[in-house]
Design an enzyme around this catalytic site. Structure first.
Site, PDB file in Angstrom:
ATOM      1  CG  ASP A  62      27.885 -11.113 -45.907  1.00 18.07           C
ATOM      2  OD1 ASP A  62      26.781 -10.663 -45.289  1.00 18.07           O
ATOM      3  OD2 ASP A  62      27.856 -11.133 -47.190  1.00 18.07           O
ATOM      4  CD  GLU A 119      15.258  -7.168 -43.737  1.00 18.28           C
ATOM      5  OE1 GLU A 119      16.614  -7.324 -43.835  1.00 18.28           O
ATOM      6  OE2 GLU A 119      14.612  -7.222 -44.904  1.00 18.28           O
ATOM      7  CE  LYS A 161      13.510 -10.511 -46.411  1.00 22.22           C
ATOM      8  NZ  LYS A 161      14.804  -9.511 -46.515  1.00 22.22           N
ATOM      9  CG  HIS A 168      17.063 -13.336 -47.048  1.00 20.48           C
ATOM     10  ND1 HIS A 168      16.783 -13.457 -48.596  1.00 20.48           N
ATOM     11  CD2 HIS A 168      17.501 -11.899 -46.717  1.00 20.48           C
ATOM     12  CE1 HIS A 168      16.760 -11.902 -48.935  1.00 20.48           C
ATOM     13  NE2 HIS A 168      17.107 -11.186 -47.867  1.00 20.48           N
ATOM     14  CD  GLU A 226      19.998  -8.580 -41.273  1.00 27.35           C
ATOM     15  OE1 GLU A 226      18.955  -8.338 -42.010  1.00 27.35           O
ATOM     16  OE2 GLU A 226      20.711  -9.484 -41.747  1.00 27.35           O
ATOM     17  CG  ASP A 261      16.906 -11.767 -43.227  1.00 31.48           C
ATOM     18  OD1 ASP A 261      16.654 -10.466 -43.357  1.00 31.48           O
ATOM     19  OD2 ASP A 261      17.886 -12.401 -43.565  1.00 31.48           O
ATOM     20  CG  HIS A 263      23.983  -9.377 -43.756  1.00 29.48           C
ATOM     21  ND1 HIS A 263      24.060  -9.905 -45.141  1.00 29.48           N
ATOM     22  CD2 HIS A 263      22.765  -8.723 -43.966  1.00 29.48           C
ATOM     23  CE1 HIS A 263      23.035  -9.612 -45.829  1.00 29.48           C
ATOM     24  NE2 HIS A 263      22.330  -8.914 -45.288  1.00 29.48           N
ATOM     25  NE  ARG A 264      20.853 -12.071 -45.821  1.00 27.19           N
ATOM     26  CZ  ARG A 264      20.606 -12.343 -46.918  1.00 27.19           C
ATOM     27  NH1 ARG A 264      20.974 -13.419 -47.580  1.00 27.19           N
ATOM     28  NH2 ARG A 264      20.206 -11.392 -47.940  1.00 27.19           N
TER      29      ARG A 264
HETATM   30  O1  G3P Z   1      18.763  -5.215 -43.142  1.00 21.57           O
HETATM   31  C1  G3P Z   1      19.952  -5.109 -44.037  1.00 21.57           C
HETATM   32  C2  G3P Z   1      20.123  -6.137 -45.119  1.00 21.57           C
HETATM   33  O2  G3P Z   1      20.039  -7.117 -44.747  1.00 21.57           O
HETATM   34  C3  G3P Z   1      19.036  -5.819 -46.043  1.00 21.57           C
HETATM   35  O3  G3P Z   1      19.033  -6.473 -47.274  1.00 21.57           O
HETATM   36  O4  G3P Z   1      18.277  -8.333 -48.649  1.00 21.57           O
HETATM   37  O5  G3P Z   1      19.848  -8.668 -46.765  1.00 21.57           O
HETATM   38  O6  G3P Z   1      17.332  -8.494 -46.238  1.00 21.57           O
HETATM   39  P1  G3P Z   1      18.676  -8.002 -47.485  1.00 21.57           P
END
Ligand code: G3P
Length: 265
Positions: A247, A121, A123, A62, A47, A49, A20-21
């Site tokens: 994470d 992702e 935004k 993000h 992942e 953003d 995640h990120r």
């Molecule tokens: O894409 C999954 C997750 O990252 C969504 O939440 O706030 O981290 O963009 P957020």
């Protein structure tokens, strides 16, 4: 059920370990350091953003504003990519990360190609009503240029973005990121059918037994975010999700490998 994207190193468990990120528990999120670490830890997908710079370049960050994760201030969209690339995107996390920079999507693709699948992702703040020349089209063209369409899952909380992606190319792998306000009371199955998407992504807290049964019966791949504890990872895997955003990809990899091993015993 088959996964919506091809992994570079598929171990056949039909499950994706998603950084995640990047490996954002250990490195500043959405930076090369975090992406490299996720890859080194055995994540199968990263992942990230994306938002647009003032000059229309998709960049990995993000928040709509620079303040939390860089030494800049104000909105990302008010700076050109050249200006954004000069900022320090690591010191907020720790002094030793001061060389981290905001990356363009192109730079992320350069790193990932041949190595690791991506979940891009989009935004909400960067999405417009118009499809032409929007962030979806720009991201799609870049992924196509790198010949990585098979290895990328697009997603967005903004359902307009997902619809735009499918309009651009019906074969794009896209997921809806569940957002209650846009869902008109619909559950995963109805939403996936309505938007003709390939996967359903949601917060792990929302993934009830009812939704687990519904998605499993309808053969819908599900990816949940953001799970960082071993206990919850195991619980979610038992519920049948096809991937977890974490994470701590090193921890998830260990949990998955152990569960997979004990299945074979
Ligand atoms: O894409 C999954 C997750 O990252 C969504 O939440 O706030 O981290 O963009 P957020």
């Amino acid at each position: 059920m088959s996964l919506p994207v091809s992994l570079y190193s598929d171990n056949g468990d039909n499950f994706i370990v998603i950084g995640h990120r990047g490996a954002s528990a250990y490195y500043p999120e959405n930076t090369l350091g975090a992406f490299k670490a996720a890859y080194d830890m055995g994540a199968e997908m990263i992942e990230l953003d994306i938002l647009l710079s003032k000059d229309g370049i998709p960049v990995a960050i993000h928040d709509e504003t620079l303040d939390r994760t860089t030494n800049g201030t104000g909105k990302v969209v008010d700076y050109t990519f050249e200006e954004l690339a000069k900022l320090d995107a690591g010191s907020w996390f720790g002094k030793k990360h001061s060389s981290e920079r905001i990356l363009s999507l192109e730079e992320v693709l350069q790193f990932a190609k041949g190595k690791i699948a991506l979940n891009i992702e989009i935004k909400t703040e960067a999405v417009a009503d118009e499809l032409k020349n929007g962030i979806e089209e720009k991201a799609y063209e870049l992924v196509k240029k790198f010949d990585m369409l098979d290895h990328v899952l697009f997603s967005s909380f903004d359902y307009r973005a997902v619809a735009h992606l499918k309009e651009l190319d019906v074969n794009i792998a896209a997921a809806l990121l569940y957002e209650k306000e846009q869902s008109d009371g619909m559950g995963p199955k109805q939403l996936v059918n309505a938007y003709k998407v390939d996967a359903f992504n949601c917060n792990y807290r929302l993934f009830t037994k009812k939704w687990a049964d519904e998605t499993s019966e309808a053969d819908i791949p599900v990816f949940v975010y953001t799970v960082n504890s071993e206990r919850r990872m195991k619980k979610m895997i038992k519920k049948g999700v096809n991937g977890i955003f974490t994470d701590k990809p090193d921890l998830l990899k260990q949990v998955v490998d152990n569960m997979w091993k004990s299945k074979g015993d």
